[in-house]
Scaffold this motif. Structure first.
Motif, PDB file in Angstrom:
ATOM      1  N   ALA A   1     -14.362  -0.449   8.110  1.00  0.00           N
ATOM      2  CA  ALA A   1     -13.672  -0.725   6.962  1.00  0.00           C
ATOM      3  C   ALA A   1     -12.284  -0.288   6.991  1.00  0.00           C
ATOM      4  CB  ALA A   1     -14.525  -0.830   5.808  1.00  0.00           C
ATOM      5  N   ARG A   2     -12.239   1.035   7.408  1.00  0.00           N
ATOM      6  CA  ARG A   2     -10.880   1.712   7.621  1.00  0.00           C
ATOM      7  C   ARG A   2     -10.202   1.369   8.828  1.00  0.00           C
ATOM      8  NH1 ARG A   2      -8.931   6.750   5.907  1.00  0.00           N
ATOM      9  NH2 ARG A   2      -6.796   6.985   6.468  1.00  0.00           N
ATOM     10  N   PHE A   3     -10.901   1.584   9.822  1.00  0.00           N
ATOM     11  CA  PHE A   3      -9.822   1.246  11.233  1.00  0.00           C
ATOM     12  C   PHE A   3      -9.891  -0.348  11.943  1.00  0.00           C
ATOM     13  CE2 PHE A   3     -11.041   5.702  10.627  1.00  0.00           C
ATOM     14  CZ  PHE A   3      -9.870   6.204  11.200  1.00  0.00           C
ATOM     15  N   ALA A   4     -10.696  -1.133  11.347  1.00  0.00           N
ATOM     16  CA  ALA A   4     -10.976  -2.490  11.972  1.00  0.00           C
ATOM     17  C   ALA A   4     -11.247  -3.249  10.769  1.00  0.00           C
ATOM     18  CB  ALA A   4     -11.905  -2.591  12.956  1.00  0.00           C
ATOM     19  N   PRO A   5     -10.370  -3.354   9.627  1.00  0.00           N
ATOM     20  CA  PRO A   5     -10.819  -4.249   8.493  1.00  0.00           C
ATOM     21  C   PRO A   5     -10.614  -5.723   8.864  1.00  0.00           C
ATOM     22  CG  PRO A   5      -8.646  -3.135   8.372  1.00  0.00           C
ATOM     23  CD  PRO A   5      -9.183  -2.426   9.558  1.00  0.00           C
ATOM     24  N   ILE A   6     -11.439  -6.189   8.487  1.00  0.00           N
ATOM     25  CA  ILE A   6     -11.487  -8.033   8.537  1.00  0.00           C
ATOM     26  C   ILE A   6     -10.442  -8.313   7.548  1.00  0.00           C
ATOM     27  CG2 ILE A   6     -12.496 -10.030   8.192  1.00  0.00           C
ATOM     28  CD1 ILE A   6     -14.668  -9.021   9.723  1.00  0.00           C
ATOM     29  N   GLY A   7      -9.452  -9.387   7.718  1.00  0.00           N
ATOM     30  CA  GLY A   7      -8.498  -9.796   6.670  1.00  0.00           C
ATOM     31  C   GLY A   7      -7.062  -9.188   6.671  1.00  0.00           C
ATOM     32  N   LEU A   8      -7.192  -7.890   7.497  1.00  0.00           N
ATOM     33  CA  LEU A   8      -5.622  -7.370   7.371  1.00  0.00           C
ATOM     34  C   LEU A   8      -4.845  -8.301   8.482  1.00  0.00           C
ATOM     35  CD1 LEU A   8      -4.015  -4.914   6.248  1.00  0.00           C
ATOM     36  CD2 LEU A   8      -4.868  -3.767   8.228  1.00  0.00           C
ATOM     37  N   SER A   9      -3.545  -8.331   8.343  1.00  0.00           N
ATOM     38  CA  SER A   9      -2.661  -9.047   9.187  1.00  0.00           C
ATOM     39  C   SER A   9      -2.979  -8.769  10.702  1.00  0.00           C
ATOM     40  CB  SER A   9      -1.599  -9.144   8.818  1.00  0.00           C
ATOM     41  OG  SER A   9      -0.288  -9.685   9.709  1.00  0.00           O
ATOM     42  N   LEU A  10      -3.282  -9.834  11.431  1.00  0.00           N
ATOM     43  CA  LEU A  10      -3.432  -9.652  12.988  1.00  0.00           C
ATOM     44  C   LEU A  10      -2.560 -10.116  13.850  1.00  0.00           C
ATOM     45  CD1 LEU A  10      -7.455 -10.408  13.112  1.00  0.00           C
ATOM     46  CD2 LEU A  10      -6.227  -8.188  12.994  1.00  0.00           C
ATOM     47  N   SER A  11      -1.346 -10.651  13.204  1.00  0.00           N
ATOM     48  CA  SER A  11      -0.160 -11.243  13.797  1.00  0.00           C
ATOM     49  C   SER A  11       0.531 -10.355  14.486  1.00  0.00           C
ATOM     50  CB  SER A  11       0.692 -12.142  12.669  1.00  0.00           C
ATOM     51  OG  SER A  11       1.142 -11.064  11.890  1.00  0.00           O
ATOM     52  N   GLY A  12       0.589  -9.333  14.348  1.00  0.00           N
ATOM     53  CA  GLY A  12       1.235  -8.280  15.195  1.00  0.00           C
ATOM     54  C   GLY A  12       2.579  -8.187  14.761  1.00  0.00           C
ATOM     55  N   GLY A  13       3.596  -7.524  15.569  1.00  0.00           N
ATOM     56  CA  GLY A  13       4.931  -7.526  15.224  1.00  0.00           C
ATOM     57  C   GLY A  13       5.570  -6.426  16.321  1.00  0.00           C
ATOM     58  N   GLU A  14       6.733  -6.376  16.232  1.00  0.00           N
ATOM     59  CA  GLU A  14       7.487  -5.548  17.149  1.00  0.00           C
ATOM     60  C   GLU A  14       7.973  -4.466  16.119  1.00  0.00           C
ATOM     61  OE1 GLU A  14       9.910  -6.344  21.003  1.00  0.00           O
ATOM     62  OE2 GLU A  14      11.185  -6.837  19.239  1.00  0.00           O
ATOM     63  N   PHE A  15       7.831  -3.149  16.891  1.00  0.00           N
ATOM     64  CA  PHE A  15       8.437  -1.971  16.099  1.00  0.00           C
ATOM     65  C   PHE A  15       9.035  -1.134  17.009  1.00  0.00           C
ATOM     66  CE2 PHE A  15       4.890  -3.638  13.600  1.00  0.00           C
ATOM     67  CZ  PHE A  15       5.296  -3.256  12.356  1.00  0.00           C
ATOM     68  N   LEU A  16       9.686  -0.120  16.532  1.00  0.00           N
ATOM     69  CA  LEU A  16      10.466   0.881  17.239  1.00  0.00           C
ATOM     70  C   LEU A  16       9.652   2.196  17.046  1.00  0.00           C
ATOM     71  CD1 LEU A  16      14.153   0.344  16.907  1.00  0.00           C
ATOM     72  CD2 LEU A  16      12.741  -0.209  18.912  1.00  0.00           C
ATOM     73  N   LEU A  17       9.237   2.835  18.267  1.00  0.00           N
ATOM     74  CA  LEU A  17       8.405   4.288  17.951  1.00  0.00           C
ATOM     75  C   LEU A  17       9.230   5.323  18.546  1.00  0.00           C
ATOM     76  CD1 LEU A  17       5.695   5.607  17.045  1.00  0.00           C
ATOM     77  CD2 LEU A  17       4.857   5.119  19.438  1.00  0.00           C
ATOM     78  N   ARG A  18       9.849   6.308  17.671  1.00  0.00           N
ATOM     79  CA  ARG A  18      10.785   7.366  17.996  1.00  0.00           C
ATOM     80  C   ARG A  18       9.919   8.581  18.132  1.00  0.00           C
ATOM     81  NH1 ARG A  18      15.682   7.125  14.530  1.00  0.00           N
ATOM     82  NH2 ARG A  18      15.621   5.021  15.583  1.00  0.00           N
ATOM     83  N   VAL A  19       9.974   9.141  19.171  1.00  0.00           N
ATOM     84  CA  VAL A  19       9.166  10.489  19.254  1.00  0.00           C
ATOM     85  C   VAL A  19       9.924  11.627  19.748  1.00  0.00           C
ATOM     86  CG1 VAL A  19       7.105  11.667  20.473  1.00  0.00           C
ATOM     87  CG2 VAL A  19       7.063   9.054  20.035  1.00  0.00           C
TER      88      VAL A  19
END
Length: 365
Positions: free
Chosen positions: A263-281
């Motif tokens: 329910a925390r790490f693989a919730p059903i109903g959360l947006s699965l459309s994805g998207g593009e992000f920048l990840l700065r490390v």
């Protein structure tokens, strides 16, 4: 060629000679073994559908998967996802005294992970990656007038049942050593009474992501009963399980744990459309740092594509395409000690809003 592009090319070449990341992964998510009585086509087809159901439960984290209408087409076409299968014979102790072991036939099936993941995403169902939270189990058992704790190297029957139940749901578990350090920190009474502060303090040495506390005993009517308490990320849940066999009761404890984590790490109903992000490390100070970071990120299930976008002194920026909501990626990263969030006001990794949303982390050395 600019210095930034030259560094980028050099660091990408280094990856060709670097090993893959294995730590913290759950194996065998896309395979299952089910009992059969023969090898005819009809029974094999039914067994493959059963095996696929078990795999889908592990991969999605959804224990009631068969009840969801989205999965009907998947299960009816189970054979189309098979990569390979084989029959196995296993010996089991006879239920009758002084009798030879009994042979049983099983069908082991390996499914195509990519095909299953694609099918699940098309149906809006989650794909829970193979980096999953570990759960430390403190289990107190009452037999007659005696109570004792289960250790990793004791009570092989109970330990086997716990490990089999956790494997069915793809949940990594830890069992305490019960060495002198554990015995000084925690007593049977502490676990039996579910004294939260004592349990969590004693758990710290194992550095688990979650803690499951259970007490199991046999009632006067012969049924087994267990009381469970689950602690994760400052939250707690509790439930009771019962059954004719101790294995059923132990399995229910692991089932409840898996449901809460899913329910925390693989919730059903959360947006699965994805998207593009920048990840700065930040704190990426060498070629070895870059190679380690790239291997780590490339192995995370929510990340669909990972492209180095910019390199400056001590910092790397990736353009990332996600499968699902960015919050799932934050939670998965939080399961490991590879990246430290550069916190926003809420305490999680900062999500800036330039042209593309940007998550910021620091590489742990």
């Amino acid at each position: 060629m600019s210095r930034s592009k030259g560094l980028l090319l050099t660091w990408m070449c280094l990856l060709l000679f670097s090993g893959s990341l294995q730590a913290g992964k759950v194996g065998n998510l896309y395979q299952s073994t089910v009992p059969v009585t023969g090898q005819d086509t009809n029974e094999r087809s039914a067994a493959i559908a059963t095996a696929l159901t078990q795999v889908l439960i592990k991969v999605t984290g959804e224990s009631r998967l068969e009840e969801r209408p989205e999965t009907r087409g998947l299960l009816s076409g189970a054979s189309g996802f098979v990569q390979q299968y084989r029959y196995e014979k296993r010996s089991h102790p006879s239920p009758l005294p002084d009798q030879a072991p009994v042979d049983a036939l099983y069908l082991h099936v390996q499914f195509d992970s990519n095909a299953i993941n694609e099918a699940l995403r098309k149906r809006g169902l989650p794909v829970w990656g193979d980096v999953r939270p570990s759960t430390l189990i403190w289990l107190a058992v009452e037999q007659g007038a005696q109570r004792y704790l289960v250790a990793a190297d004791s009570e092989p029957g109970i330990v086997t049942e716990l490990r089999e139940a956790s494997a069915r749901r793809g949940i990594p578990i830890l069992l305490p050593l019960l060495d002198l350090e554990d015995q000084a920190a925690l007593s049977v009474a502490d676990v039996w009474g579910n004294f939260r502060a004592s349990v969590l303090k004693a758990s710290a040495r194992y550095q688990p992501d979650a803690v499951l506390v259970g007490r199991i005993y046999r009632q006067s009517d012969g049924l087994w009963e267990a009381a469970w308490a689950f602690y994760h990320d400052g939250n707690s849940s509790s439930w009771i399980s019962s059954g004719a066999l101790s294995s059923q009761v132990l399995a229910q404890g692991l089932e409840g744990t898996a449901d809460l984590l899913a329910a925390r790490f693989a919730p059903i109903g959360l947006s699965l459309s994805g998207g593009e992000f920048l990840l700065r490390v930040e704190a990426v100070d060498s070629l070895e740092d870059y190679a380690r970071l790239h291997r780590y990120l490339g192995a995370l299930q929510p990340i669909k594509s990972l492209t180095p976008d910019r390199i400056t002194a001590g910092e790397v920026q990736f353009r990332v395409t996600l499968e699902g909501d960015y919050r799932i990626l934050q939670q998965v990263i939080g399961l490991t000690n590879q990246l430290q969030p550069i916190a926003a006001a809420g305490g999680s990794a900062s999500l800036e809003q330039p042209i593309l949303p940007t998550l910021r982390y620091r590489l742990v050395q």
